[in-house]
Design an enzyme around this catalytic site. Structure first.
Site, short mmCIF file in Angstrom:
data_model
loop_
_atom_site.label_atom_id
_atom_site.label_comp_id
_atom_site.label_asym_id
_atom_site.label_seq_id
_atom_site.Cartn_x
_atom_site.Cartn_y
_atom_site.Cartn_z
N LYS A 259 -32.44 10.77 -11.98
CA LYS A 259 -31.46 9.84 -11.42
C LYS A 259 -32.03 8.42 -11.23
O LYS A 259 -31.27 7.45 -11.26
CB LYS A 259 -30.92 10.37 -10.09
CG LYS A 259 -30.02 11.57 -10.23
CD LYS A 259 -29.41 11.95 -8.89
CE LYS A 259 -28.44 13.09 -9.01
NZ LYS A 259 -27.77 13.40 -7.72
N ASN B 110 -26.09 8.96 -11.54
CA ASN B 110 -25.82 10.34 -11.91
C ASN B 110 -24.73 10.46 -12.97
O ASN B 110 -24.35 11.55 -13.36
CB ASN B 110 -25.43 11.17 -10.67
CG ASN B 110 -24.00 10.93 -10.23
OD1 ASN B 110 -23.46 9.84 -10.38
ND2 ASN B 110 -23.37 11.96 -9.69
N ALA C 88 -29.79 12.38 -2.52
CA ALA C 88 -28.52 12.75 -1.90
C ALA C 88 -28.43 12.21 -0.48
O ALA C 88 -27.37 11.74 -0.04
CB ALA C 88 -28.37 14.27 -1.90
N MET D 138 -24.80 20.27 1.95
CA MET D 138 -24.52 19.88 0.56
C MET D 138 -24.73 21.02 -0.43
O MET D 138 -24.33 20.92 -1.59
CB MET D 138 -25.38 18.68 0.17
CG MET D 138 -24.98 17.39 0.85
SD MET D 138 -25.89 15.98 0.19
CE MET D 138 -25.15 14.65 1.14
N TYR E 67 -23.99 24.43 -2.33
CA TYR E 67 -22.75 25.14 -2.66
C TYR E 67 -23.01 26.55 -3.15
O TYR E 67 -22.08 27.30 -3.45
CB TYR E 67 -21.95 24.36 -3.72
CG TYR E 67 -22.73 24.10 -5.00
CD1 TYR E 67 -22.76 25.03 -6.02
CD2 TYR E 67 -23.43 22.92 -5.16
CE1 TYR E 67 -23.48 24.79 -7.19
CE2 TYR E 67 -24.15 22.66 -6.32
CZ TYR E 67 -24.17 23.60 -7.32
OH TYR E 67 -24.89 23.36 -8.47
N GLN F 273 -17.54 14.61 -7.19
CA GLN F 273 -18.35 13.73 -8.04
C GLN F 273 -18.04 13.98 -9.51
O GLN F 273 -18.08 13.05 -10.33
CB GLN F 273 -19.85 13.87 -7.73
CG GLN F 273 -20.49 15.20 -8.07
CD GLN F 273 -21.00 15.25 -9.51
OE1 GLN F 273 -21.04 14.25 -10.22
NE2 GLN F 273 -21.36 16.44 -9.93
#
Length: 276
Positions: free
Chosen positions: A72, A93, A136, A213, A215, A243
């Protein structure tokens, strides 16, 4: 009569270790809702081949790519332009390729915004604590700053060596702190290490809103404790989908309607079990 050739636009994900990525499944559904003919593939790239991968986007007319760990930041000098937001976050990203021009964007910020907007969670004047100091966390800190948070504190094991516009704490120091919003920006608790939490229940008790964050799994130990303590909480699935939707909007010059957004979020909330 000449047969009509169907033209499919091609996109992908650039990263190093992508075996557990669910991005192709997410984008497949997004393209279906957007009524877009497109394909999305995973590209595992070694660090010394990143420039070659970007060159291949032009040669093969790959219209866009998402970028994940560890590229990134390292991808930025290889791009022709970078959006103001991505430049401010120093993190890209999403890449859009048009006629050989590579433009970088950041949509993590949009995913965080979608998560909070969907729940009408108040950010203005709130005290926010972010666990972890990576990319993040940096995107989240800027989002909360832009939304008028009263204070933003980043918790890091290397807090003593950190410099920047945020306040920094160690995990030991966090035990004596309290606030309104607690966000886990670390991979702790992510599959396969599902029995781990970045903090214990006593820390979670000191906050009202808990956002993880992660998942996968759907409910981490961090979120399980939040539920037991009757806190408002959510995982990172909406952020991931958000996103991705924003990336497609950039690539396709498309704007998802509120109904389409709701449809996509409902689909993934219902069908994503966290199992890989």
């Amino acid at each position: 009569m000449k047969k009509r050739v169907r033209y499919v636009r091609f996109y992908g994900l650039f990263g190093q270790s992508l075996a557990h990525s669910i991005s192709p499944q997410i984008h497949r559904k997004i393209y279906e809702v957007a009524e877009t003919e497109a394909a999305y593939k995973i590209f595992e790239i070694e660090p010394n081949r990143l420039k070659s991968a970007l060159d291949a986007m032009t040669v093969l007319d790959i219209r866009g790519a998402n970028v994940t760990i560890p590229y990134k930041e390292t991808v930025i000098p290889l791009l022709d332009t970078v959006s103001p937001l991505a430049e401010r976050l120093h993190s890209v990203n999403t890449i859009k390729q048009v006629n050989g021009h590579l433009a970088g964007f950041n949509t993590d910020y949009d995913g965080i915004a979608l998560t909070f907007n969907q729940r009408n969670w108040r950010v203005k004047d709130q005290q926010v604590v972010l666990l972890g100091s990576g990319g993040a966390s940096h995107a989240a800190a800027h989002y909360f700053k832009d939304q008028g948070a009263r204070s933003i504190c980043v918790v890091s094991r290397s807090a003593a060596n950190q410099e920047g516009e945020w306040d920094y704490l160690t995990y030991d120091q966090l035990r004596t702190q309290s606030g309104d919003i607690l966000v886990n920006c670390t991979p702790i608790g992510m599959y396969p290490n599902v029995d781990a939490s970045p903090v214990d229940k006593d820390v979670i008790q000191s906050f009202q809103v808990i956002f993880d964050m992660t998942y996968n799994p759907v409910e981490t130990l961090f979120l399980k404790w939040a539920k037991e303590l009757e806190k408002e909480s959510t995982n990172g699935l909406d952020m991931l989908v958000g996103q991705a939707m924003r990336s497609v909007e950039i690539w396709e010059d498309h704007t998802f309607t509120p109904n389409q957004v709701s449809q996509l979020l409902a689909y993934f909330r219902e069908n994503w079990t966290g199992a890989l």
